[in-house]
Design an enzyme around this catalytic site. Structure first.
Site, PDB file in Angstrom:
ATOM      1  N   LEU A  84     -21.837  -0.802   7.413  1.00 16.16           N
ATOM      2  CA  LEU A  84     -22.522   0.474   7.214  1.00 16.16           C
ATOM      3  C   LEU A  84     -21.676   1.659   7.656  1.00 16.16           C
ATOM      4  O   LEU A  84     -22.213   2.712   8.005  1.00 16.16           O
ATOM      5  CB  LEU A  84     -23.840   0.460   8.000  1.00 16.16           C
ATOM      6  CG  LEU A  84     -24.769  -0.733   7.752  1.00 16.16           C
ATOM      7  CD1 LEU A  84     -25.955  -0.695   8.713  1.00 16.16           C
ATOM      8  CD2 LEU A  84     -25.244  -0.756   6.305  1.00 16.16           C
ATOM      9  N   GLN A  88     -13.834  -5.367  -6.711  1.00 17.77           N
ATOM     10  CA  GLN A  88     -13.930  -5.917  -8.055  1.00 17.77           C
ATOM     11  C   GLN A  88     -15.343  -5.887  -8.618  1.00 17.77           C
ATOM     12  O   GLN A  88     -15.542  -6.172  -9.803  1.00 17.77           O
ATOM     13  CB  GLN A  88     -13.394  -7.358  -8.082  1.00 17.77           C
ATOM     14  CG  GLN A  88     -11.891  -7.476  -7.881  1.00 17.77           C
ATOM     15  CD  GLN A  88     -11.085  -6.838  -9.004  1.00 17.77           C
ATOM     16  OE1 GLN A  88     -11.474  -5.827  -9.577  1.00 17.77           O
ATOM     17  NE2 GLN A  88      -9.946  -7.420  -9.323  1.00 17.77           N
ATOM     18  N   ASP A 141     -11.458  -5.099   5.875  1.00 19.36           N
ATOM     19  CA  ASP A 141     -10.731  -6.372   5.978  1.00 19.36           C
ATOM     20  C   ASP A 141     -10.635  -6.809   7.437  1.00 19.36           C
ATOM     21  O   ASP A 141     -10.809  -7.990   7.765  1.00 19.36           O
ATOM     22  CB  ASP A 141      -9.320  -6.226   5.400  1.00 19.36           C
ATOM     23  CG  ASP A 141      -9.313  -5.842   3.933  1.00 19.36           C
ATOM     24  OD1 ASP A 141     -10.303  -6.140   3.235  1.00 19.36           O
ATOM     25  OD2 ASP A 141      -8.330  -5.236   3.486  1.00 19.36           O
ATOM     26  N   ASN A 183     -19.952  -3.755   1.641  1.00 26.46           N
ATOM     27  CA  ASN A 183     -20.336  -2.561   2.374  1.00 26.46           C
ATOM     28  C   ASN A 183     -21.650  -2.052   1.789  1.00 26.46           C
ATOM     29  O   ASN A 183     -22.216  -2.670   0.865  1.00 26.46           O
ATOM     30  CB  ASN A 183     -19.230  -1.497   2.350  1.00 26.46           C
ATOM     31  CG  ASN A 183     -18.915  -0.995   0.946  1.00 26.46           C
ATOM     32  OD1 ASN A 183     -19.756  -0.988   0.052  1.00 26.46           O
ATOM     33  ND2 ASN A 183     -17.673  -0.564   0.741  1.00 26.46           N
ATOM     34  N   ASP A 237       0.829  -1.204   0.000  1.00 32.86           N
ATOM     35  CA  ASP A 237       0.000   0.000   0.000  1.00 32.86           C
ATOM     36  C   ASP A 237       0.863   1.254   0.000  1.00 32.86           C
ATOM     37  O   ASP A 237       1.793   1.371   0.805  1.00 32.86           O
ATOM     38  CB  ASP A 237      -0.895   0.030   1.250  1.00 32.86           C
ATOM     39  CG  ASP A 237      -1.958  -1.056   1.242  1.00 32.86           C
ATOM     40  OD1 ASP A 237      -2.223  -1.616   0.163  1.00 32.86           O
ATOM     41  OD2 ASP A 237      -2.521  -1.326   2.313  1.00 32.86           O
TER      42      ASP A 237
END
Length: 322
Positions: A223, A172, A256, A194, A12
Site C-alpha cells: 500500500l 505485466q 521487489d 500493489n 535500469d
C-alpha cells in the site's frame, strides 16, 4: 527451502525530473499527448525483477536460483550476483539479443514514467521449470513480471508438478487479458500485487475478492506509504506499517525488495507479521538508495530501525535472519 526466482533480468536507466509530471499532463489532451521532460540525472544500474529479488535474498543469506534469459553482455552482472550469493548457473544466455532494458524517469512526487525493452528476456519462454526440477529440488518458485509466455508456461508447469509458486504479475497485468491473469494466479501459494495492481487484477478478471481468495493461498497487497495488507488462507487480515525512511531517493525496486524480505522471512518460519516487517525494512533500504542493488545491510542499524518501528520483540524475532 530452495527458492527459484523466475522474472525479468535487466539493466535500469534511471533519470530524475525536477518537477511534477502532473503539472505537464493535461487531462483533456491525453489522447494526443506529446511531451518531453528535461532530466537532471542519469544512473545506469543493474536491475530487473528477478535480479533485484535474488540479490536481496542473497544479502539475507539465502542462495536463490535465478531463472531468466539474458544477453552476452550479462557477464559482469552475473558475477556481481554470484558474489552476493545468487545461483546464476541456469540463466539462459542469448546469442541474438541484449539483456533487457528498463528506462524510467521519476519526478519530485515519486511518480514514474517508464518503458521496458525485453530483448533477450523474450527467450525466457524456452526455459523449462520441469527440467530445472529434475536437476534440483525446488521448494518455491516466484513467478514475476517477465516474458508473458514464460510466465504462463512456468505457472502451468508448477501446477502440473505440484511445486508451490508465488504469483507476482505486477507490470505485466497491463498487457495480459483476463483469462491469462486468472491462469497466472490459479493455485498460487502467494499472490503479490500493489494497491493499483490489485484493483486492475479484479477489473481484468471480473473476479471478486472472495473468488480470488478461493484461488490463492496468501494475498499480499502493498500500500505504498501505508504499508502492506496480508490476507491469510482463513481470511485473517494483517496490516503492517512501513519502516520510516530517512530520505526518499529512488522508488524503483522497492516492491521487489519487500517481496524478497517477506518470502525470506515466511519460508524460514516467521509469522506473516514478522515477515512483512522484514520486507518493509529491506524495502526502505532500497528507497533510500540510488539503484536497486546498491544498498547494504548493517545488522545493528537494521535492528535499531526495526525496534523503533515495531518494537523490541519484533527485532528479537527477526534478528536471526539478518
Amino acid at each position: 527451502m530452495s527458492i527459484a526466482v523466475s522474472a525479468s533480468i535487466a539493466t535500469d536507466h534511471l533519470m530524475r525530473f525536477p518537477g511534477r509530471f502532473a503539472d505537464a499532463l493535461l487531462a483533456d489532451q491525453l489522447d494526443h499527448v506529446s511531451v518531453s521532460f528535461l532530466v537532471d540525472d542519469l544512473q545506469i544500474r543493474k536491475g530487473g525483477v528477478a535480479g533485484n529479488i535474488a540479490y536481496a535474498m542473497g544479502v539475507l543469506n539465502r542462495t536463490p536460483l535465478l531463472v531468466g534469459a539474458v544477453g552476452a553482455d550479462f557477464a559482469e552482472y552475473g558475477a556481481w550476483l554470484e558474489k552476493h550469493g545468487v545461483d546464476c548457473s541456469t540463466v539462459r544466455i542469448s546469442d541474438r539479443a541484449h539483456t533487457a532494458r528498463f528506462v524510467c524517469t521519476t519526478d519530485d512526487d515519486m511518480a514514474q514514467i517508464a518503458s521496458f525493452y525485453p530483448g533477450a528476456m523474450s527467450e525466457a519462454r524456452d526455459i523449462s521449470i520441469g527440467e530445472l526440477a529434475e536437476q534440483r529440488a525446488l521448494d518455491l518458485v516466484l513467478i514475476g513480471a517477465n516474458d508473458p509466455e514464460a510466465m504462463l508456461r512456468h505457472t502451468a508447469e508448477c501446477r502440473e508438478l505440484g511445486i508451490p509458486f508465488a504469483a507476482d504479475p505486477s507490470q505485466q497485468l497491463a498487457r495480459l487479458d483476463g483469462d491469462q491473469a486468472v491462469q497466472l494466479i490459479e493455485g498460487a501459494a502467494y499472490l503479490f500485487t500493489n494497491k493499483y495492481e490489485w484493483a486492475l487484477l479484479l477489473q481484468k478478471t471480473g473476479l471478486s475478492e472472495e473468488e480470488v481468495a478461493r484461488k490463492v493461498g496468501i494475498r499480499v497487497t502493498t500500500l505504498g506509504k501505508d504499508g502492506v495488507q496480508i490476507v491469510d488462507r482463513d481470511g485473517t487480515e494483517v496490516t503492517v506499517g512501513v519502516v520510516p525512511e530517512v530520505n526518499k531517493v529512488e522508488p524503483t525496486g522497492v516492491g521487489d525488495a519487500f517481496r524478497a524480505g517477506f518470502l525470506t522471512g515466511h519460508t524460514t518460519g516467521l509469522s506473516l507479521e514478522r515477515s512483512a516487517q522484514l520486507g518493509s525494512l529491506i524495502a526502505v533500504l532500497v528507497l533510500e538508495t540510488m539503484g536497486t542493488q546498491e544498498w547494504t545491510l548493517n545488522k545493528d542499524d537494521a535492528l535499531e530501525r526495526i525496534t523503533k518501528a515495531y518494537g523490541a520483540e519484533a527485532a528479537a524475532d527477526i534478528k536471526p535472519l539478518l
